[in-house]
Design a protein around this motif. Structure first.
Motif, PDB file in Angstrom:
ATOM      1  N   ILE A 236       0.829  -1.201   0.000  1.00  0.00           N
ATOM      2  CA  ILE A 236       0.000   0.000   0.000  1.00  0.00           C
ATOM      3  C   ILE A 236       0.868   1.257   0.000  1.00  0.00           C
ATOM      4  CG2 ILE A 236      -1.658   1.351   1.351  1.00  0.00           C
ATOM      5  CD1 ILE A 236      -2.902  -1.279   2.262  1.00  0.00           C
ATOM      6  N   THR A 237       1.926   1.247   0.807  1.00  0.00           N
ATOM      7  CA  THR A 237       2.832   2.399   0.876  1.00  0.00           C
ATOM      8  C   THR A 237       3.462   2.692  -0.469  1.00  0.00           C
ATOM      9  OG1 THR A 237       3.362   1.900   3.193  1.00  0.00           O
ATOM     10  CG2 THR A 237       4.864   3.358   2.025  1.00  0.00           C
ATOM     11  N   PHE A 238       3.924   1.632  -1.136  1.00  0.00           N
ATOM     12  CA  PHE A 238       4.577   1.829  -2.426  1.00  0.00           C
ATOM     13  C   PHE A 238       3.576   2.294  -3.481  1.00  0.00           C
ATOM     14  CE2 PHE A 238       6.504   0.313  -6.462  1.00  0.00           C
ATOM     15  CZ  PHE A 238       7.651   1.088  -6.404  1.00  0.00           C
ATOM     16  N   PHE A 239       2.376   1.749  -3.454  1.00  0.00           N
ATOM     17  CA  PHE A 239       1.338   2.161  -4.408  1.00  0.00           C
ATOM     18  C   PHE A 239       0.997   3.646  -4.232  1.00  0.00           C
ATOM     19  CE2 PHE A 239      -3.206   2.870  -5.309  1.00  0.00           C
ATOM     20  CZ  PHE A 239      -3.200   2.617  -6.680  1.00  0.00           C
ATOM     21  N   ILE A 240       0.844   4.072  -2.985  1.00  0.00           N
ATOM     22  CA  ILE A 240       0.522   5.476  -2.715  1.00  0.00           C
ATOM     23  C   ILE A 240       1.647   6.385  -3.205  1.00  0.00           C
ATOM     24  CG2 ILE A 240       0.189   7.190  -0.874  1.00  0.00           C
ATOM     25  CD1 ILE A 240      -1.275   5.013   0.713  1.00  0.00           C
ATOM     26  N   TYR A 241       2.901   5.943  -2.996  1.00  0.00           N
ATOM     27  CA  TYR A 241       4.021   6.748  -3.461  1.00  0.00           C
ATOM     28  C   TYR A 241       4.006   6.878  -4.995  1.00  0.00           C
ATOM     29  CZ  TYR A 241       8.592   8.257  -4.889  1.00  0.00           C
ATOM     30  OH  TYR A 241       9.610   8.948  -5.502  1.00  0.00           O
TER      31      TYR A 241
END
Length: 373
Positions: A236-241
């Motif tokens: 999720i963190t990487f997708f948001i970034y």
């Protein structure tokens, strides 16, 4: 080194990309069951090593030399040639004997030579600080990934070939190559073409997210809530970034805009892969694992390399490649549905779709090689 041109350096990854695709086509044909006593595993090892190290690794380090250094020096060039000899050795020895003395020797030689080559590259890096740091993290991940192969020998000695740890040693290497060094180097080059204002916190988010995504590989062998939690948070963190990069690619060339959406799709797929039901499917369905690896390789890395080559590719070739790639992914992800529609063996379907990929790669790579002469 004035006598050596960039096109001469590109001869090797382009050639290995073509040869690896030829081996892959033979492999797909063999899976249809037309051959008897065919060394499937041996040829598979040859195909994967040639495509990963001969094509992808070679191509991406050339991009790093191009964008982040003043050019390849004479000594590094000789190391580069030695790496190519190692790839040829792996390609032949894996087919003949599989994992044995010569193939292991050439693999180890390539790994050790890559250490020296990348250390020399590290010392010559230049450019924007954060981008250079991103490239350096990719180099560190290359060293980290090699822990996996080093563990295989001791595990074999302890008769743990069939243990989860043996599988994880392979997954560890693949993760920190695909989602470590190779992915980060591609990202570093891709961001060069955007308007992103890259900060130190971005570097930290990317690094920690990609490390955390290894939890997906661990989840393949070990079922624990903490592993799943790390995988979900990282995905999720990487997708948001990646989502925040949208404006940075909004006004770039259409090709880089499209590559951004592929990158976004890859990051979203990581979230889907975090779902327990999907993770359970991957554990029992090898087709899904192959589909994921091919999605990264054929869906992201190959188009990225072709675009960066600045080699004119006819739109018809692009269409053939994309359609063939997407159909092969559909066949791998939904084999039963594809079989019910076509009433044809799924292995035959995969061969036909891969043949389209083979034709596309052959045209692009061979025309590049002949025009470079």
């Amino acid at each position: 080194m004035k006598s050596i041109t960039v096109k001469q350096l590109w001869f090797y990854p382009i050639l290995f990309g073509f040869l690896g695709t030829v081996i892959g086509l033979v492999l797909r044909y063999a899976f249809t069951g037309v051959f008897t006593d065919f060394p499937l595993k041996n040829v598979l090892h040859s195909h994967s090593h040639v495509m990963l190290l001969g094509f992808l690794f070679n191509a991406l380090i050339l991009f790093i030399w191009k964008y982040f250094t003043n050019g390849i020096d004479k000594t590094s060039y000789y190391y580069y040639l030695a790496l190519q000899v190692s790839v040829v050795g792996m390609m032949i020895s894996f087919i003949i004997q599989g994992y044995a003395l010569f193939s292991i020797s050439f693999s180890t030689l390539h790994l050790w030579l890559s250490y020296v080559f990348l250390i020399r590259l590290w010392k010559r890096l230049k450019g924007k600080k954060q981008f250079v740091q991103l490239v350096k993290i990719g180099i560190v991940f290359h060293f980290v990934s090699s822990i996996g192969p080093y563990c295989l020998g001791p595990l074999m000695v302890m008769n743990l070939n069939d243990s989860p740890w043996y599988q994880q040693a392979i997954f560890f290497y693949l993760h920190f190559q695909y989602f470590g060094s190779l992915f980060i180097w591609s990202l570093a080059v891709l961001l060069q073409h955007s308007t992103v204002f890259f900060k130190q916190k971005d570097l930290l988010i990317i690094t920690l997210s990609l490390i955390g995504l290894y939890a997906h590989s661990l989840d393949y062998s070990f079922d624990h809530w903490s592993i799943q939690l790390i995988g979900v948070i990282s995905a999720i963190t990487f997708f948001i970034y990646v989502l925040t990069l949208w404006k940075s690619f909004k006004y770039t060339k259409p090709t880089y805009h499209i590559l951004y959406y592929v990158l976004l799709c890859v990051s979203f797929c990581n979230i889907i892969g975090s779902l327990p039901s999907i993770a359970a499917l991957v554990e029992t369905n090898r087709f899904l694992l192959i589909a994921w690896l091919h999605f990264l390789f054929l869906g992201l890395f190959v188009p990225f390399i072709w675009i960066e080559l600045k080699h004119k590719i006819h739109s018809g070739i692009w269409i053939l490649y994309i359609v063939s790639f997407l159909l092969s992914e559909l066949a791998l992800v939904f084999p039963e549905s594809v079989y019910s529609i076509t009433n044809t063996s799924i292995m035959t379907i995969l061969f036909i779709t891969y043949f389209g990929v083979f034709l596309s790669v052959s045209v692009v790579h061979l025309t590049y090689l002949f025009k470079s002469k």
